[in-house]
Motif scaffolding. Structure first.
Motif, short mmCIF file in Angstrom:
data_model
loop_
_atom_site.label_atom_id
_atom_site.label_comp_id
_atom_site.label_asym_id
_atom_site.label_seq_id
_atom_site.Cartn_x
_atom_site.Cartn_y
_atom_site.Cartn_z
N GLU A 255 40.59 38.63 51.97
CA GLU A 255 39.47 37.96 52.63
C GLU A 255 38.22 38.83 52.54
N TRP A 256 38.37 40.14 52.71
CA TRP A 256 37.22 41.06 52.64
C TRP A 256 36.63 41.05 51.23
N LEU A 257 37.48 41.12 50.22
CA LEU A 257 37.00 41.15 48.83
C LEU A 257 36.25 39.87 48.48
N ARG A 258 36.76 38.74 48.91
CA ARG A 258 36.08 37.47 48.64
C ARG A 258 34.76 37.39 49.38
N ARG A 259 34.74 37.84 50.62
CA ARG A 259 33.53 37.76 51.43
C ARG A 259 32.44 38.65 50.86
N HIS A 260 32.82 39.79 50.29
CA HIS A 260 31.83 40.74 49.77
C HIS A 260 31.63 40.63 48.26
N GLY A 261 32.34 39.72 47.62
CA GLY A 261 32.18 39.52 46.18
C GLY A 261 32.57 40.72 45.36
N ARG A 262 33.74 41.30 45.66
CA ARG A 262 34.20 42.50 44.97
C ARG A 262 35.49 42.23 44.17
N ARG A 263 35.57 42.88 43.00
CA ARG A 263 36.79 42.87 42.20
C ARG A 263 37.59 44.11 42.56
N PRO A 264 38.90 43.98 42.77
CA PRO A 264 39.67 45.14 43.22
C PRO A 264 40.12 46.06 42.09
N HIS A 265 40.01 47.35 42.33
CA HIS A 265 40.73 48.35 41.56
C HIS A 265 41.89 48.74 42.45
N LEU A 266 43.10 48.37 42.06
CA LEU A 266 44.24 48.48 42.95
C LEU A 266 44.98 49.80 42.80
N LEU A 267 45.21 50.45 43.93
CA LEU A 267 46.12 51.57 44.02
C LEU A 267 47.13 51.21 45.11
N VAL A 268 48.01 50.29 44.75
CA VAL A 268 48.97 49.73 45.69
C VAL A 268 50.34 49.68 45.02
N HIS A 269 51.34 49.35 45.79
CA HIS A 269 52.69 49.20 45.24
C HIS A 269 52.69 48.05 44.23
N PRO A 270 53.38 48.20 43.11
CA PRO A 270 53.40 47.12 42.11
C PRO A 270 53.81 45.77 42.66
N ASP A 271 54.70 45.75 43.65
CA ASP A 271 55.15 44.48 44.23
C ASP A 271 54.04 43.75 44.97
N LEU A 272 53.01 44.49 45.38
CA LEU A 272 51.93 43.90 46.18
C LEU A 272 50.80 43.35 45.32
N GLU A 273 50.77 43.69 44.05
CA GLU A 273 49.64 43.32 43.20
C GLU A 273 49.45 41.81 43.11
N VAL A 274 50.54 41.04 43.23
CA VAL A 274 50.44 39.58 43.15
C VAL A 274 49.54 39.01 44.23
N GLU A 275 49.43 39.70 45.36
CA GLU A 275 48.59 39.22 46.46
C GLU A 275 47.12 39.18 46.08
N PHE A 276 46.74 39.94 45.06
CA PHE A 276 45.33 40.08 44.70
C PHE A 276 44.96 39.34 43.41
N SER A 277 45.82 38.45 42.99
CA SER A 277 45.53 37.69 41.78
C SER A 277 44.36 36.73 42.01
N GLY A 278 43.59 36.48 40.96
CA GLY A 278 42.47 35.56 41.06
C GLY A 278 41.21 36.14 41.65
N LEU A 279 41.12 37.47 41.72
CA LEU A 279 39.94 38.11 42.32
C LEU A 279 39.16 38.91 41.28
N ASP A 280 39.02 38.36 40.09
CA ASP A 280 38.38 39.10 39.01
C ASP A 280 36.97 38.63 38.70
N SER A 281 36.36 37.89 39.64
CA SER A 281 35.02 37.35 39.35
C SER A 281 33.93 37.93 40.25
N GLY A 282 34.25 38.97 41.01
CA GLY A 282 33.24 39.53 41.90
C GLY A 282 32.15 40.27 41.14
N SER A 283 31.04 40.51 41.81
CA SER A 283 29.90 41.17 41.19
C SER A 283 29.99 42.69 41.26
N GLY A 284 30.91 43.22 42.07
CA GLY A 284 31.06 44.66 42.20
C GLY A 284 32.52 45.04 42.26
#
Length: 265
Positions: free
Chosen positions: A76-105
């Protein structure tokens, strides 16, 4: 008046795939008492679907809206702020962040990456931060109770290392962030002062909840609890109880006393 209960998961309801004695019945008792529940976990290794399935296997049915995790708050924070994530998370959690590659930062998102924490992955995150990416921590817990029953390093140590190296302070989205607790109560129309938190982490669960304005926070002697935890952080727990079953007894007795103040005389 107690109108809602927030429950931690690991160390309160279950350890791994084993329910803590009396926990399933305790959840049923709270539901039968008409208390709305929110399950608030700092777990950052499993996606929401896996957590809900795990609870169902233990005999606890939890709806999507009843479960709040740092990953959900981060999306929700990433969408609200228009950010694409650079993930340093457990591989099993990465699916939660799919579809967030269009942010401006960009934003570095750090969770409990487990074995994925290494110099290369930490250095990539560090370089993103010094290049100007935002810094988001899913949680800053110091330790967790591992599968062998001993405490292991949680994400907090790695978040602190990146903060030290980059000179950047993170936005913390999980417990003990006040916003996390308030988000859990947002759709219940329940003031924080009329909610109770039950957790095994004296710092993130208990002191965090009380600093967020919750009316009470109970520390259980299960999970990661170690003797003396109740005196290590400020504010201290409202009560120290043996387990979730004892916490439920405390909550139901407190409600009974509030309903019939004469009983307290």
């Amino acid at each position: 008046m107690i109108r809602a209960v927030l429950l931690d998961l690991v160390g309160v309801i279950h350890d791994g795939d084993i329910p803590i004695t009396g926990a399933v019945t305790a959840v049923e008792c709270l539901r039968k008492a008409g208390l709305p529940l929110r399950f608030v976990s700092n777990t950052t290794r499993s996606p929401r679907s896996a957590i809900i399935a795990q609870l169902a296997a233990l005999g606890i049915e939890v709806t999507d809206e009843e479960l709040l995790t740092p990953a959900r708050a981060a999306v929700e924070w990433l969408r609200r702020h228009g950010r694409r994530p650079h993930l340093l998370v457990h591989p099993d959690l990465e699916v939660e962040f799919s579809g967030l590659d269009s942010g401006s930062g960009r934003a570095v998102v750090v969770g409990d990456a487990g074995e994925a924490f290494n110099h290369a992955s930490l250095n990539r995150a560090f370089r993103e931060l010094v290049a100007g990416a935002d810094f988001v921590a899913l949680a800053t817990n110091r330790t967790f109770k591992d599968a062998d029953g001993l405490l292991s390093l949680d994400a907090g140590a790695f978040v602190a290392g990146l903060e030290f190296a980059s000179g950047r302070s993170p936005v913390v989205l999980g417990k003990p962030s006040p916003d996390f607790f308030h988000s859990a109560l947002a759709d219940l129309n329940c003031p924080a002062a009329e909610a109770v938190m039950v957790g095994d982490d004296a710092e993130s669960d208990v002191a965090g909840a009380l600093r967020a304005g919750l009316g009470a926070a109970l520390l259980v002697r299960t999970g990661k609890y170690r003797p003396g935890d109740e005196t290590r952080f400020d504010p201290p727990p409202t009560a120290l109880v043996d387990d979730l079953a004892a916490a439920t007894d405390w909550i139901l007795e407190a409600r009974r006393t509030e309903t019939d103040p004469g009983d307290a005389l």
